[in-house]
Design a protein around this motif. Sequence first.
Motif, short mmCIF file in Angstrom:
data_model
loop_
_atom_site.label_atom_id
_atom_site.label_comp_id
_atom_site.label_asym_id
_atom_site.label_seq_id
_atom_site.Cartn_x
_atom_site.Cartn_y
_atom_site.Cartn_z
N ASP A 173 0.84 -1.21 0.00
CA ASP A 173 0.00 0.00 0.00
C ASP A 173 0.87 1.26 0.00
OD1 ASP A 173 -2.32 1.50 0.12
OD2 ASP A 173 -2.89 0.85 2.14
N ASP A 174 0.31 2.36 -0.49
CA ASP A 174 0.95 3.68 -0.45
C ASP A 174 2.33 3.67 -1.09
OD1 ASP A 174 -1.29 4.29 1.01
OD2 ASP A 174 -0.27 4.44 2.94
N ASP A 196 0.19 5.32 -4.72
CA ASP A 196 -0.40 6.29 -3.81
C ASP A 196 -1.11 7.42 -4.54
OD1 ASP A 196 -0.58 7.05 -0.91
OD2 ASP A 196 0.18 8.92 -1.78
N GLU A 230 -4.69 4.56 -6.76
CA GLU A 230 -5.61 5.04 -5.73
C GLU A 230 -5.96 6.51 -5.92
OE1 GLU A 230 -5.10 3.30 -1.57
OE2 GLU A 230 -3.09 3.96 -2.11
CA CA Z 1 -3.22 3.65 0.18
#
Ligand code: CA
Length: 272
Positions: A173-174, A196, A230
Motif C-alpha cells: 500500500d501507499d 499512492d 488510488e
Molecule cells: Ca493507500
Amino acid sequence: VKSDASGSYQLYDADIKDTRAERRALDDALKNALESREFELFYQPILDLTTNQMWGCEALIRWRHPAKGMIPPLQFIPAAEESGLIGPIGDWILEEACSTAMTWGLPLQVSVNLSPVQFKRRDVLASVKKALSLSGLPAHRLVLEITESVKLTEEAVATLKRLKDLGVSISLDDFGTGYASMSYLRSFPFDKIKIDQSFVRGIMDSPDSRAIIKATIGLAKDLKMSTTAEGVETSEQLNALRIAGASQAQGYLIAKPMPREEVAAFIMDARK
Ligand code: CA
Ligand code: C2E
Ligand code: CA
Ligand code: CA
C-alpha cells in the motif's frame, strides 16, 4: 476527538494526547466501542481496467460514535495501535470483511488493511485462518494490504509467505511514499502495488508524477505484480492510467467508500 471549522476531525487533538486521564478515557472508549459494535466497515469498489468490471472492494474502518458521529480511521487507529487494542479490532475487521464478501453474490476480491502493530504483536496467520474458516471465504478472494511501516524481518517475511501459501494475496500500500520502496520490493514477492494517490493527483499536470507512475507500472509488470491506482477523481486521470497500463483503479470517480448495504446494492447494479 473534535471537529474543526472545516468539519474534518483534528488528528490527535492536543488535549487528548497531552493528559493521561484523557488518553485513558479514549482507550476506554475504544474498548467500549468494540464491545458495543460501534465500529463499522465501509467498502470502496475497485474497477478492473482490463475487463472494465468490478474487481473488488477495499474495506475501510469507521467509528460510528453515538454522540460524535462518524469518526475516520486516522483519528483512532493510532491510539488503538498504541494501546494494543488494534489486536482485537484487527481480528474483528478481518472476520467482518471476509463474511461480508461472502454475501456479495459475485466472487469479488476483498482487500483488508493490516496495521504494522497487528502484524508484529499478533499471530496474523492464525487471525487470517480463523477469519477464512469462520466466513467460508476462499483464501484467493482475500487481499491483505501492508505499508512500508511493517518491518520486513525474516520472521515477517516467513509469515507473509505462509499467507501466500494459503492463497491470500499481499499488496504493498501507499507505494512510493516511504523511504525504502525499492529494497522493500526486493524483500518480498508482493502480488500487487498500490500507487499512492499523491502521484495520481499529479498525473495530468506534473511530468514527474507521470514519470513515476509509468516507471512503477513498468517495474510491477517486470516483477509480475499488478497495480492499483488510488485516489482517482477525474475521468482524465482514469484515461491516463489506462494508457499507462494500470491494472485497477480506485477513487471517488468510481465510487466512494460506502456502508455494507450500499455496496451490496452497488454490486447488484454492476451485475446488470
Ligand atoms: Ca493507500
Ligand atoms: P489507505 O489504506 O491508503 O486508504 C485510502 C484512503 O483514501 C481512504 O481514507 C479512502 O477513503 C480515501 N480515498 C479513496 N478514494 C479517494 C479519492 O478519490 N480521493 C481522496 N482524496 N481520498 C480517497 P480513509 O478511509 O479515511 O482511511 C485512511 C487510512 O486509514 C487508510 O489509508 C489506512 O491507512 C487506514 N485504515 C483505514 N481502514 C483501516 C483498517 O481497517 N485497518 C487499518 N489498520 N487501517 C485502516
Ligand atoms: Ca489501503
Ligand atoms: Ca494512506
